[in-house]
Design an enzyme around this catalytic site. Structure first.
Site, PDB file in Angstrom:
ATOM      1  N   ARG A 406       0.873  -1.183   0.000  1.00 24.69           N
ATOM      2  CA  ARG A 406       0.000   0.000   0.000  1.00 24.69           C
ATOM      3  C   ARG A 406       0.905   1.227   0.000  1.00 24.69           C
ATOM      4  NH1 ARG A 406      -5.063  -2.121   1.229  1.00 24.69           N
ATOM      5  NH2 ARG A 406      -5.090  -3.897   2.675  1.00 24.69           N
ATOM      6  N   HIS A 466       3.414  -9.617   1.144  1.00 23.88           N
ATOM      7  CA  HIS A 466       3.077  -8.669   2.204  1.00 23.88           C
ATOM      8  C   HIS A 466       4.325  -8.135   2.903  1.00 23.88           C
ATOM      9  CE1 HIS A 466       1.139  -7.539   6.198  1.00 23.88           C
ATOM     10  NE2 HIS A 466       0.365  -6.919   5.328  1.00 23.88           N
TER      11      HIS A 466
END
Length: 734
Positions: A406, A466
């Protein structure tokens, strides 16, 4: 009383929102911060229903009596989620109506409902509707066999209409029949219609002030000082009040605001090959028309007919209908922050630029000296941006590799990567397209990166990347030098201001070797080679954790018990929990700081009496993952991108890395331990699943203590400045 060995994952998440609501009800928090906590409850629930409850509903269609590790069937879980969620949202509405709104009014921010409009406010709101809103709206009639599509992104107003007396019905009947092809008498049938509320317009509408100067926007004055009362209403209220003007000849009999939460958990075919981006875009488009999970709507017995009409069409049960006594989307009220006094917010905390890094020099000069650890948001995120930006502009840098999960709306890191690629550097970005609700933004970044010449890798089939890692390869006088950045949080300058995360800069060859191997592994083919210092999920991170817990068990004695201290967002991995139970039974002391989901049951005699679980909910969102193991005095401390959840340890690419620098070790360990002394923003989990808040007004706050430490560190010239944390010598009971 007997206890289950595991709490249910989703019910535990619901209780996290109850803890957030608790912060929103604390009078010791400033008013606009309390409103912010209430808004977070709303946005959290929206995402929760779109993802987790949607997934459970799909699962319920395929399983019958199968139970999860907490002993509940899927249907039982859904029922319990709805029961508790209804209770929390009811309490949220009561707090908003009975506390927040009256206190806002006392501070000069007055919410005016349509029934209370003055003549001047009526004139303004009508003029505003006709000139600013009316042209944007589309009236949609509802017919028995032609129900308009209800987007999952928007709020809507549904009207039950009635003919205005005196209008010639033959014309209306004739016109209706032309449009519908059906013979109907509009004077005898129930007529319903929808208006979709514009998504991108301001949701708070301010009424003109007596002082025209008060109406002028001036960002330099934010937060503005309230010198007179400011009155406002909502866009929803205005459309609800004047929406029937889109239906000439008809008047309102009933009306209701509502919105639908839809399934957002549907995935993409990861075998789509070169068409993966297109497949993901199709999936995102499909979210808007996926099955309905929940309806939010304005409360009131008079709206029962309207609720039933929508619920029947959307195949929602009574439990799925959330009647809101107040604004359907309470988070819209956060827009009033622009006109609020400073006193209604937390006193601002500065994030300090680390003294170890010279902001004016090339960052690689600082990184050669020793490892540098940064603690966000107490310290500035700017050095991370500088790391990538300096690498992009440094002619000695040959290559940059980075993982992106993100990144935010306006990412300086993305711009630096594009700049580096355009200058001829070898730049590789591992962009995780599957980052939930950031998929479209990441697709946009992918296209821009590829256009700039960056090698973009979308991730790994069936695994989310991740991990948070960056590698810079630089040619120096003594040869090739590699610089590494690893973090518990994302490369996102926006969230770095409100999420607590810890990151490491290092040029140590053993870590650089491991990270080089990591990037080669996730981008190509590799016969797996073991890393020396870093552990990677789903390969060996879980195994390493289990072995370290086992080591504490083996080394623990009554005279010198083992100690495990861990901080994370969520804990729900059955193997890890079972091993922690074994550790407790062996006399190992276990301290867990779990922000959200916790499926472990603490404090049960013979099972977990040596385990203590707390959760901190404060001005910053606790996001860092820190793991400490006593190891008979040979202490080990790790940071990680991974929570102790099945998805993180078994289905994602995650990293866990050691802290070996002595000063960094000491600082992070003290940071970790101080959370367990917090008695102002802490909740402790009980064996029955209840979280008991600690509310010692004026007591010890771990977040405040961290801020004070970095403030002193930034200004060591003061005689009373201390470079050590204050350590609370309190007894920790189990």
């Amino acid at each position: 009383m007997g206890y289950s060995q595991f709490f249910n994952r989703d019910l535990s998440w619901v209780e996290f929102n109850a803890r957030i609501l608790h912060e929103g009800c604390k009078k010791s928090n400033p008013l606009l911060e309390r409103l912010g906590f209430l808004a977070i409850v709303s946005t959290n629930f929206a995402e929760f229903f779109q993802v987790r409850v949607a997934s459970l509903k799909r699962l319920a269609k395929t399983t019958n009596d199968a139970k999860d590790i907490s002993g509940f069937t899927t249907d039982e879980i859904i029922k319990k989620i709805n029961e508790r969620s209804h209770e929390i949202i009811k309490n949220q509405c009561e707090e908003f109506n009975n506390q927040i709104l009256p206190e806002l009014s006392e501070h000069g921010l007055v919410y005016v409902k349509p029934k209370d409009f003055t003549d001047q406010q009526k004139a303004f709101s009508l003029n505003f509707f006709q000139n600013e809103i009316f042209p944007l709206l589309t009236p949609l009639r509802i017919e028995p066999n032609n129900f308009p599509h209800i987007s999952g992104k928007n709020s809507n107003v549904i009207f039950k209409l009635k003919q205005i007396p005196g209008i010639h019905s033959d014309f209306l009947n004739s016109d209706f029949q032309k449009l519908s092809g059906e013979k109907k008498d509009v004077t005898k049938n129930n007529l319903f219609a929808l208006i979709q509320i514009p998504q991108n317009e301001d949701k708070i509408i301010w009424f003109p002030s007596a002082n025209s100067d008060d109406d002028e926007e001036n960002e330099d004055d934010f937060p503005r000082r309230t010198t007179a009362k400011k009155y406002f209403t909502t866009l929803d209220d205005i459309i609800l009040t004047y929406g029937t003007k889109l239906f000439p000849g008809f008047d309102e009999e009933k009306s209701m605001i509502f919105s639908i939460d839809r399934d957002a958990d549907s995935g993409v075919d990861e075998d789509s090959g070169s068409h993966y981006i297109e497949a993901m875009e199709e999936t995102l488009a499909g979210r808007d028309s996926s099955f309905a999970v929940r309806m939010l709507c304005t409360d009131g017995e008079e709206n029962e007919e309207l609720r039933e009409l929508i619920a029947k069409n959307q195949e929602l049960s009574e439990d799925d209908i959330y009647k809101i006594n107040g604004p359907v989307h309470l988070e819209d009220f956060r827009e009033i922050s622009s006109r609020a006094d400073k006193e209604l917010f937390f006193n601002p905390w500065k994030n300090y630029y680390p003294t170890e890094i010279n902001a004016k020099d090339n960052i690689f000069k600082s990184l050669k000296e020793s490892d540098i650890v940064l603690n966000f948001p107490y310290e500035s995120f700017d050095p991370v941006i500088k790391f990538i930006s300096d690498a992009a502009d440094d002619p000695k840098v040959l290559a940059i590799k980075i993982t992106l999960y993100r990144t935010g709306k306006r990412s300086e890191i993305i711009k630096a990567l594009m700049r580096a690629a355009k200058s001829g550097k070898q730049v590789t970005a591992f962009v995780e397209i599957k980052a939930r609700f950031d998929e479209q933004r990441n697709i946009t970044w992918v296209k821009q990166l590829e256009k700039s010449g960056v090698i973009v890798i979308y991730g790994i089939v069936n695994l989310k990347v991740h991990s948070k890692a960056a590698l810079v390869v630089r040619r120096e006088n003594d040869g090739i030098k590699r610089y590494v950045h690893l973090s518990t949080g994302n490369y996102n300058a926006d969230t770095a201001k409100i999420y607590s995360d810890i990151s490491l800069f290092t040029s140590k060859s053993e870590i650089a070797n491991d990270i080089t191997m990591f990037f080669n592994l996730v981008s190509g083919y590799s016969i797996l080679q073991s890393m020396n210092t870093i552990f990677m999920a789903p390969i060996n991170l879980k195994t390493r954790l289990l072995k370290m817990i086992e080591r504490e068990i083996e080394n623990s004695t009554p005279e010198n018990p083992g100690l495990i201290v861990a901080k994370m967002n969520s804990l729900g991995h059955e193997e890890i929990i079972q091993m922690l139970y074994r550790a407790s039974q062996a006399g190992v002391k276990v301290l867990l700081n779990v922000r959200g989901i916790c499926q472990l049951v603490p404090g049960v005699k013979g099972l977990s009496e040596n385990i203590k679980v707390i959760s901190i909910v404060g001005r910053y969102l606790e996001h860092s993952r820190i793991f400490y193991f006593k190891n008979s005095g040979e202490e080990e401390l790790y940071l990680s991108s991974a929570d102790w959840m099945p998805r993180n340890l078994d289905r994602r690419v995650e990293l866990m890395f050691p802290i070996t620098d002595k000063q960094a070790f000491k600082t992070i360990k003290t940071t970790l331990m101080n959370f367990f002394d917090d008695d102002t923003n802490s909740h402790e989990l009980q064996a029955d699943g209840k979280w008991v808040p600690k509310e010692n007004e004026g007591g010890f706050s771990a977040q405040q203590n961290l801020h004070d430490f970095y403030k002193r560190k930034d200004n060591p010239s003061k005689k009373d400045a201390k470079q050590e944390f204050e350590i609370r010598r309190t007894e920790r009971k189990f």
